[in-house]
Design a protein around this motif. Structure first.
Motif, PDB file in Angstrom:
ATOM      1  N   LEU A 141     -33.894 -24.248  46.574  1.00 43.95           N
ATOM      2  CA  LEU A 141     -32.801 -23.800  45.425  1.00 43.95           C
ATOM      3  C   LEU A 141     -32.445 -24.983  44.911  1.00 43.95           C
ATOM      4  O   LEU A 141     -31.935 -25.888  45.691  1.00 43.95           O
ATOM      5  CB  LEU A 141     -31.860 -23.017  46.410  1.00 43.95           C
ATOM      6  N   ALA A 142     -32.233 -24.942  43.557  1.00 43.36           N
ATOM      7  CA  ALA A 142     -31.707 -26.187  42.816  1.00 43.36           C
ATOM      8  C   ALA A 142     -30.512 -25.835  42.162  1.00 43.36           C
ATOM      9  O   ALA A 142     -30.313 -24.610  41.557  1.00 43.36           O
ATOM     10  CB  ALA A 142     -32.655 -26.738  41.683  1.00 43.36           C
ATOM     11  N   GLU A 143     -29.436 -26.848  42.004  1.00 40.01           N
ATOM     12  CA  GLU A 143     -28.242 -26.655  41.234  1.00 40.01           C
ATOM     13  C   GLU A 143     -28.531 -26.206  39.875  1.00 40.01           C
ATOM     14  O   GLU A 143     -29.653 -26.581  39.420  1.00 40.01           O
ATOM     15  CB  GLU A 143     -27.603 -27.806  41.514  1.00 40.01           C
ATOM     16  N   PRO A 144     -27.353 -25.736  39.113  1.00 38.08           N
ATOM     17  CA  PRO A 144     -27.821 -25.674  37.767  1.00 38.08           C
ATOM     18  C   PRO A 144     -28.088 -26.742  36.795  1.00 38.08           C
ATOM     19  O   PRO A 144     -27.301 -27.993  37.083  1.00 38.08           O
ATOM     20  CB  PRO A 144     -26.257 -25.060  37.433  1.00 38.08           C
ATOM     21  N   LEU A 145     -28.845 -26.764  35.725  1.00 40.31           N
ATOM     22  CA  LEU A 145     -28.886 -27.815  34.907  1.00 40.31           C
ATOM     23  C   LEU A 145     -27.563 -27.962  34.096  1.00 40.31           C
ATOM     24  O   LEU A 145     -26.734 -26.916  34.014  1.00 40.31           O
ATOM     25  CB  LEU A 145     -29.995 -27.364  33.868  1.00 40.31           C
ATOM     26  N   PRO A 146     -27.436 -29.234  33.542  1.00 46.96           N
ATOM     27  CA  PRO A 146     -25.978 -29.263  32.776  1.00 46.96           C
ATOM     28  C   PRO A 146     -26.028 -28.364  31.698  1.00 46.96           C
ATOM     29  O   PRO A 146     -26.799 -28.068  31.075  1.00 46.96           O
ATOM     30  CB  PRO A 146     -26.129 -30.655  32.151  1.00 46.96           C
ATOM     31  N   GLY A 147     -24.908 -27.732  31.727  1.00 47.72           N
ATOM     32  CA  GLY A 147     -24.726 -26.827  30.474  1.00 47.72           C
ATOM     33  C   GLY A 147     -25.014 -25.503  30.857  1.00 47.72           C
ATOM     34  O   GLY A 147     -25.167 -24.381  30.237  1.00 47.72           O
ATOM     35  N   HIS A 148     -25.575 -25.202  32.328  1.00 45.99           N
ATOM     36  CA  HIS A 148     -26.117 -23.776  32.373  1.00 45.99           C
ATOM     37  C   HIS A 148     -25.042 -23.317  33.659  1.00 45.99           C
ATOM     38  O   HIS A 148     -24.629 -24.321  34.488  1.00 45.99           O
ATOM     39  CB  HIS A 148     -27.489 -23.840  32.817  1.00 45.99           C
ATOM     40  N   LEU A 152     -31.505 -22.476  40.315  1.00 46.69           N
ATOM     41  CA  LEU A 152     -32.884 -22.208  40.298  1.00 46.69           C
ATOM     42  C   LEU A 152     -33.412 -21.983  41.462  1.00 46.69           C
ATOM     43  O   LEU A 152     -33.356 -22.754  42.593  1.00 46.69           O
ATOM     44  CB  LEU A 152     -33.629 -23.237  39.594  1.00 46.69           C
ATOM     45  N   ALA A 153     -34.062 -20.630  42.051  1.00 46.94           N
ATOM     46  CA  ALA A 153     -35.028 -20.722  43.010  1.00 46.94           C
ATOM     47  C   ALA A 153     -36.271 -20.514  42.650  1.00 46.94           C
ATOM     48  O   ALA A 153     -36.860 -20.051  41.900  1.00 46.94           O
ATOM     49  CB  ALA A 153     -34.591 -19.088  43.605  1.00 46.94           C
ATOM     50  N   ALA A 154     -36.966 -21.477  43.565  1.00 47.31           N
ATOM     51  CA  ALA A 154     -38.358 -21.691  43.194  1.00 47.31           C
ATOM     52  C   ALA A 154     -39.250 -21.541  44.526  1.00 47.31           C
ATOM     53  O   ALA A 154     -38.703 -21.842  45.590  1.00 47.31           O
ATOM     54  CB  ALA A 154     -38.553 -22.994  42.741  1.00 47.31           C
ATOM     55  N   LYS A 155     -40.348 -21.224  44.142  1.00 47.27           N
ATOM     56  CA  LYS A 155     -41.448 -21.134  45.283  1.00 47.27           C
ATOM     57  C   LYS A 155     -42.680 -21.633  44.905  1.00 47.27           C
ATOM     58  O   LYS A 155     -42.909 -21.441  43.567  1.00 47.27           O
ATOM     59  CB  LYS A 155     -41.650 -19.560  45.717  1.00 47.27           C
ATOM     60  N   LEU A 156     -43.272 -22.462  45.824  1.00 48.75           N
ATOM     61  CA  LEU A 156     -44.579 -23.065  45.410  1.00 48.75           C
ATOM     62  C   LEU A 156     -45.585 -22.705  46.545  1.00 48.75           C
ATOM     63  O   LEU A 156     -45.136 -22.517  47.568  1.00 48.75           O
ATOM     64  CB  LEU A 156     -44.450 -24.741  44.980  1.00 48.75           C
ATOM     65  N   TRP A 157     -46.840 -22.807  46.240  1.00 44.94           N
ATOM     66  CA  TRP A 157     -47.930 -22.738  46.959  1.00 44.94           C
ATOM     67  C   TRP A 157     -48.971 -23.907  46.576  1.00 44.94           C
ATOM     68  O   TRP A 157     -48.916 -24.249  45.386  1.00 44.94           O
ATOM     69  CB  TRP A 157     -48.794 -21.325  46.674  1.00 44.94           C
ATOM     70  N   LEU A 158     -49.558 -24.458  47.674  1.00 48.19           N
ATOM     71  CA  LEU A 158     -50.610 -25.177  47.566  1.00 48.19           C
ATOM     72  C   LEU A 158     -51.788 -25.004  48.448  1.00 48.19           C
ATOM     73  O   LEU A 158     -51.773 -24.224  49.478  1.00 48.19           O
ATOM     74  CB  LEU A 158     -50.220 -26.529  48.235  1.00 48.19           C
ATOM     75  N   ALA A 159     -53.139 -25.273  47.820  1.00 46.28           N
ATOM     76  CA  ALA A 159     -54.247 -25.125  48.335  1.00 46.28           C
ATOM     77  C   ALA A 159     -54.944 -26.369  48.409  1.00 46.28           C
ATOM     78  O   ALA A 159     -55.249 -26.890  47.173  1.00 46.28           O
ATOM     79  CB  ALA A 159     -55.096 -23.827  47.915  1.00 46.28           C
ATOM     80  N   THR A 160     -55.739 -26.656  49.491  1.00 43.73           N
ATOM     81  CA  THR A 160     -56.494 -28.006  49.427  1.00 43.73           C
ATOM     82  C   THR A 160     -57.957 -27.746  48.984  1.00 43.73           C
ATOM     83  O   THR A 160     -58.276 -26.423  49.120  1.00 43.73           O
ATOM     84  CB  THR A 160     -56.540 -28.522  50.811  1.00 43.73           C
ATOM     85  N   GLU A 161     -58.536 -28.411  47.937  1.00 41.83           N
ATOM     86  CA  GLU A 161     -59.757 -27.930  47.457  1.00 41.83           C
ATOM     87  C   GLU A 161     -60.691 -28.740  48.177  1.00 41.83           C
ATOM     88  O   GLU A 161     -60.462 -29.895  48.886  1.00 41.83           O
ATOM     89  CB  GLU A 161     -59.718 -28.255  45.762  1.00 41.83           C
ATOM     90  N   TRP A 169     -49.236 -23.895  42.622  1.00 41.95           N
ATOM     91  CA  TRP A 169     -48.689 -23.060  41.825  1.00 41.95           C
ATOM     92  C   TRP A 169     -47.146 -23.171  41.939  1.00 41.95           C
ATOM     93  O   TRP A 169     -46.781 -22.900  43.342  1.00 41.95           O
ATOM     94  CB  TRP A 169     -49.313 -21.542  42.230  1.00 41.95           C
ATOM     95  N   VAL A 170     -46.523 -22.914  41.019  1.00 42.33           N
ATOM     96  CA  VAL A 170     -45.007 -22.887  41.238  1.00 42.33           C
ATOM     97  C   VAL A 170     -44.291 -21.715  40.207  1.00 42.33           C
ATOM     98  O   VAL A 170     -44.803 -21.406  39.317  1.00 42.33           O
ATOM     99  CB  VAL A 170     -44.386 -24.100  40.509  1.00 42.33           C
ATOM    100  N   TYR A 171     -43.588 -20.995  40.880  1.00 38.42           N
ATOM    101  CA  TYR A 171     -42.935 -19.772  40.434  1.00 38.42           C
ATOM    102  C   TYR A 171     -41.389 -20.196  40.519  1.00 38.42           C
ATOM    103  O   TYR A 171     -40.701 -20.162  41.579  1.00 38.42           O
ATOM    104  CB  TYR A 171     -43.205 -18.496  41.220  1.00 38.42           C
ATOM    105  N   GLY A 172     -40.755 -20.029  39.388  1.00 38.76           N
ATOM    106  CA  GLY A 172     -39.039 -20.437  39.495  1.00 38.76           C
ATOM    107  C   GLY A 172     -38.403 -19.436  38.671  1.00 38.76           C
ATOM    108  O   GLY A 172     -38.747 -18.894  37.717  1.00 38.76           O
ATOM    109  N   MET A 173     -37.257 -19.037  39.176  1.00 42.48           N
ATOM    110  CA  MET A 173     -36.426 -18.037  38.545  1.00 42.48           C
ATOM    111  C   MET A 173     -35.157 -18.514  38.619  1.00 42.48           C
ATOM    112  O   MET A 173     -34.525 -18.968  39.608  1.00 42.48           O
ATOM    113  CB  MET A 173     -36.467 -16.637  39.461  1.00 42.48           C
ATOM    114  N   ASP A 174     -34.361 -18.431  37.405  1.00 43.96           N
ATOM    115  CA  ASP A 174     -32.900 -18.696  37.504  1.00 43.96           C
ATOM    116  C   ASP A 174     -31.975 -17.524  38.130  1.00 43.96           C
ATOM    117  O   ASP A 174     -32.473 -16.398  37.871  1.00 43.96           O
ATOM    118  CB  ASP A 174     -32.557 -19.209  36.264  1.00 43.96           C
ATOM    119  N   ALA A 175     -31.089 -17.817  38.987  1.00 46.89           N
ATOM    120  CA  ALA A 175     -30.399 -16.890  39.445  1.00 46.89           C
ATOM    121  C   ALA A 175     -28.903 -17.148  39.687  1.00 46.89           C
ATOM    122  O   ALA A 175     -28.346 -18.615  39.784  1.00 46.89           O
ATOM    123  CB  ALA A 175     -30.935 -17.005  41.264  1.00 46.89           C
TER     124      ALA A 175
END
Length: 176
Positions: A141-148, A152-161, A169-175
Motif C-alpha cells: 500500500l503506497a501513500e498518495p502521489l503529490p497532488g492526489h 495505491l493498493a498494488a499486488k504483484l506476482w512473480l514466476a521464475t522462468e 505482473w503488477v496490478y495497481g488500483m488507487d484507493a
C-alpha cells in the motif's frame, strides 16, 4: 366500420408499436455504449492510451532498465483507476528488484490472479500468469502521489522462468 375508421384503428395500433420498438432499440444502444466505452474517452471503463512511464509512476513499480518484454495498460474507473504492468527480468535481477521495491513475495495459494486483473493483463498483451507455473505474490500500500488524495493498493506476482529470469505482473488500483 368504414375504411377511414379501419385506418385510424390500424394506425393507433401500429404507431405505438413502432415507437416502442425504436425506444427499446435506442435504450439497448445506450446501454451498450455505457458498458463498452470508447478507448481514450475518459469515461469509466475506458482503456486509456498512456506511456509505460505513466503506468510505472501510477503503480509505484518501475521496471528496471534491464527489463524486457514490458507490457502495460491503464483503465479509467468510475472511482478507482487501475494499472496493469508486466515485464521480464533477466537472470540474477530478481533479488535486487524486490529489494528496491521493498516488498516480500511468498508462494501463492489457490487462484491468485482474479478475472479483472487477468483481463487487464490480456488487454496489455502480457503473458497469462495462470500459465506461468508456480507463482509467488506480494502486495503493498503506497501513500498518495503529490497532488492526489488516493493511496495505491498494488499486488504483484512473480514466476521464475527456465533460464533463471523472472516474469513480473503488477496490478495497481488507487484507493481512497
Amino acid at each position: 366500420m368504414t375504411r377511414k375508421q379501419r385506418w385510424v384503428v390500424l394506425l393507433a395500433i401500429v404507431v405505438p408499436l413502432v415507437l416502442a420498438g425504436a425506444a427499446a432499440g435506442g435504450l439497448h444502444w445506450l446501454r451498450e455504449w455505457d458498458r463498452h466505452p470508447a478507448p481514450d474517452s475518459g469515461r469509466p471503463g475506458s482503456w486509456m492510451t498512456v506511456s509505460s512511464e505513466f503506468v510505472g509512476e501510477f503503480s509505484r513499480v518501475r521496471p528496471p532498465a534491464s527489463a524486457g518484454e514490458v507490457r502495460w495498460a491503464y483503465q479509467k474507473g468510475f472511482q478507482d483507476d487501475t494499472a496493469y504492468l508486466s515485464f521480464r527480468l533477466p537472470p540474477g535481477e530478481e533479488e535486487r528488484f524486490l529489494a528496491d521495491l521493498g516488498t516480500a513475495v511468498e508462494p501463492s495459494v489457490e487462484s491468485p490472479v482474479d478475472s479483472g486483473a487477468l483481463e487487464g493483463f490480456r488487454h496489455a498483451g502480457a503473458p497469462d500468469p495462470g500459465a506461468a507455473g508456480p507463482l509467488r505474490e506480494g502486495s503493498f500500500l503506497a501513500e498518495p502521489l503529490p497532488g492526489h488524495n488516493k493511496r495505491l493498493a498494488a499486488k504483484l506476482w512473480l514466476a521464475t522462468e527456465a533460464d533463471g529470469g523472472a516474469r513480473v505482473w503488477v496490478y495497481g488500483m488507487d484507493a481512497p
